[in-house]
Design a protein around this motif. Structure first.
Motif, mmCIF file in Angstrom:
data_model
loop_
_atom_site.group_PDB
_atom_site.id
_atom_site.type_symbol
_atom_site.label_atom_id
_atom_site.label_comp_id
_atom_site.label_asym_id
_atom_site.label_seq_id
_atom_site.Cartn_x
_atom_site.Cartn_y
_atom_site.Cartn_z
ATOM 1 N N GLU A 380 0.820 -1.199 0.000
ATOM 2 C CA GLU A 380 0.000 0.000 0.000
ATOM 3 C C GLU A 380 0.861 1.257 0.000
ATOM 4 O O GLU A 380 2.045 1.206 0.323
ATOM 5 N N TRP A 382 1.176 4.900 1.799
ATOM 6 C CA TRP A 382 0.724 5.667 2.959
ATOM 7 C C TRP A 382 1.736 6.784 3.227
ATOM 8 O O TRP A 382 2.667 6.633 4.015
ATOM 9 N N HIS A 384 1.175 9.633 4.641
ATOM 10 C CA HIS A 384 0.693 10.529 5.689
ATOM 11 C C HIS A 384 1.491 10.356 6.992
ATOM 12 O O HIS A 384 2.172 9.353 7.186
ATOM 13 N N ARG A 442 -11.284 7.681 12.481
ATOM 14 C CA ARG A 442 -9.901 8.149 12.378
ATOM 15 C C ARG A 442 -9.100 7.684 13.598
ATOM 16 O O ARG A 442 -9.554 7.793 14.737
ATOM 17 N N GLN A 443 -7.889 7.179 13.319
ATOM 18 C CA GLN A 443 -6.982 6.768 14.389
ATOM 19 C C GLN A 443 -6.080 7.937 14.774
ATOM 20 O O GLN A 443 -5.532 8.610 13.894
ATOM 21 N N MET A 447 -0.620 4.118 12.811
ATOM 22 C CA MET A 447 -0.616 4.528 11.400
ATOM 23 C C MET A 447 -1.479 5.763 11.144
ATOM 24 O O MET A 447 -1.390 6.386 10.096
ATOM 25 N N ARG A 448 -2.341 6.094 12.093
ATOM 26 C CA ARG A 448 -3.232 7.258 11.963
ATOM 27 C C ARG A 448 -4.063 7.193 10.678
ATOM 28 O O ARG A 448 -4.176 8.144 9.914
ATOM 29 N N ARG A 449 -4.669 6.062 10.491
ATOM 30 C CA ARG A 449 -5.502 5.867 9.305
ATOM 31 C C ARG A 449 -6.842 6.578 9.467
ATOM 32 O O ARG A 449 -7.278 6.873 10.582
ATOM 33 N N THR A 451 -10.865 6.007 7.607
ATOM 34 C CA THR A 451 -11.640 5.221 6.656
ATOM 35 C C THR A 451 -13.103 5.612 6.724
ATOM 36 O O THR A 451 -13.623 5.918 7.803
ATOM 37 N N GLN A 502 -7.291 -3.093 9.475
ATOM 38 C CA GLN A 502 -6.643 -1.791 9.569
ATOM 39 C C GLN A 502 -6.502 -1.289 11.008
ATOM 40 O O GLN A 502 -5.979 -0.196 11.222
#
Length: 509
Positions: A380, A382, A384, A442-443, A447-449, A451, A502
């Motif tokens: 992937e 990423w 960010h 939001r995390q 990883m502070r993803r 979705t 995730q």
């Protein structure tokens, strides 16, 4: 390692005098020559400037006469200092005899190596040894004058240290150890550490780093890639910050791999699988080519060895011009003859053109040896911000993969979940609208993803506290929204799987 360096660079301190290293360490700690001590002395702006290879602010901040100021000038800023003052702070005779210090001028002493204070993850006070001028901010052009130079701690080193899974293991391998930072970290959670490097000077400096940090010695072996590793040797952890730069030729040992294109990184990844024990991790930083007419993700999937799960994260992409300029500047070529700089630049572009490379990616590769019939490979992008250290996040990612592999949809609905740490919900829509256009989870850790989820996904995540099974939660949601519970149970597992994969949801086992 012997006293005499095998490199034409300046002689190194003896690595056979642990008693002197211990006395020097005690003296450095006694003067607060530590990461915290440096920050307090220099202040944040001057401390940050050091990481950019800018020493003037630190020189201005160390014009006094305290022991700490003296040591910063001596070991970090390479300034000669009066012998009489050094004698009040360090065991001078022992340091001269073993080669940590050398006489210059009439009555002054200078350091023979850079020594940089480095804070360990548990608050330990460690020291990273490197060649003169290479302790802070990278090579600064020094590397182009001598191929054998050994750099200190840079951004790549700390990135790899931060993403490495830190669980107690029997055997760890630091492949291409450089100044020894990865071996230093590994020595605090591995019973046995092996460190290899093609450059014998790097192995010598690694021994100095470990000794000065008060850390048990590693087994040091000279050679390229896995050459120094016996066929019957297996490891629970392999880490490598290899010379991954894709360049025409192998001019600089510390960064250029010496193989064509991204072959060094590919070879390293492909050969790591058979060196891992079951459940063992191999973690690398790497560059890879984006080749015309080829999907870069497919290229990387082809690197993954059989019997390994993989998580590959692309953090950055540069076009070939940006990439060439970055590494030409790293070597200091931009400061030299203009015609020579242009010729080198041209050679990089010729190399990329011949290989049909349009861009170069940089990122992290993590392998885990698995007995699963069908390994999982995630590739992937990423770019960010993330929250380091990520070692626990990466280990948890593979734990969740195991859970999802072992649970079909029926078992998933019987499972219990809780919301991940510091996950928040955001609703996006026009002001005053009755319903949001969409909902985002939001995390704020790891990883502070982020979705997007539908109302069912948001409602499901919101009540996951580990007390009710997923199926019972969906039945309750179905009753609230007037939907057939059987249909809802049918269509929701895919969304639950994604949220678990995730890290938005964590299985309660």
């Amino acid at each position: 390692m012997s006293n005499a360096s095998q490199s034409p660079l300046s002689p190194l301190p003896s690595s056979d005098r642990p008693d002197v290293a211990a006395r020097l360490r005690d003296a450095l700690l006694g003067a607060s020559f530590t990461a915290d001590g440096l920050l307090e002395l220099l202040g944040a702006p001057a401390y940050a400037a050091l990481a950019r290879s800018e020493t003037v602010p630190a020189l201005r901040a160390t014009r006094g006469d305290t022991p700490l100021e003296l040591l910063v000038r001596l070991f970090l800023l390479q300034q000669p200092v009066p012998r009489a003052r050094v004698a009040d702070v360090l065991p001078v005779e022992a340091c001269l005899e073993s080669g940590w210090l050398t006489r210059v001028g009439g009555d002054e002493l200078a350091a023979t190596v850079d020594v940089r204070p480095y804070g360990g993850p548990g608050g330990e006070d460690w020291f990273i040894v490197s060649d003169l001028g290479c302790a802070v901010g990278g090579a600064g052009g020094i590397g182009r004058r001598d191929e054998g130079v050994v750099l200190g701690v840079g951004g790549a080193s700390t990135t790899l240290a931060g993403i490495t899974v830190r669980t107690p293991v029997a055997a760890a391998l630091d492949l291409g150890t450089g100044s020894g930072i990865q071996a230093l970290h590994a020595a605090h959670h591995a019973t046995r550490v092996t460190a290899t490097d093609l450059n014998p000077r790097a192995l010598h400096i690694t021994a100095l780093t470990l000794a000065l940090s008060g850390t048990p010695a590693a087994e040091l072996r000279e050679g390229s890639l896995f050459e120094p590793v016996r066929d019957d040797e297996k490891y629970d952890l392999i880490v490598s910050n290899p010379p991954f730069v894709i360049s025409p030729g192998a001019r600089l040992t510390y960064r250029d791999g010496g193989m064509g294109g991204d072959d060094l990184c590919r070879t390293l990844v492909q050969e790591a699988g058979e060196r891992l024990n079951e459940g063992g991790f191999a973690q690398f930083l790497a560059n890879w080519q984006h080749v015309e007419g080829e999907d870069w993700q497919d290229r990387l999937r082809a690197w993954v060895p059989r019997g390994c799960d993989a998580w590959i994260v692309q953090r950055e992409v540069q076009d070939v011009n940006q990439y060439a300029e970055l590494w030409l500047r790293d070597a200091g070529d931009h400061r030299e003859d203009v015609a020579e700089y242009q010729a080198r630049y041209d050679a990089w572009l010729d190399e990329f053109e011949a290989r049909k490379v349009k861009a170069v990616g940089f990122g992290w590769i993590t392998l885990r040896r698995t007995g699963a019939a069908v390994p999982s490979v995630t590739v992937e992008e990423w770019p960010h911000p993330v929250e380091q250290p990520l070692g626990d996040t990466i280990r948890a990612h593979f734990d969740r993969l195991d859970y999802l592999r072992d649970h079909d949809d029926a078992a998933l609905l019987e499972g219990h979940f809780r919301l991940g740490a510091e996950v928040v919900q955001e609703q996006v829509g026009l002001p005053g609208a009755e319903d949001p256009e969409h909902v985002v989870l939001r995390q704020n850790r790891g990883m502070r993803r982020a979705t997007r989820v539908d109302t069912v996904g948001a409602g499901f995540a919101g009540v996951c506290d580990g007390t009710m099974s997923a199926g019972r939660i969906l039945d309750a949601i179905a009753q609230l929204i007037g939907e057939d519970p059987v249909l809802l149970r049918d269509r929701t597992p895919a969304q639950i799987r994604l949220l678990v994969e995730q890290g938005f949801l964590e299985p309660v086992r």
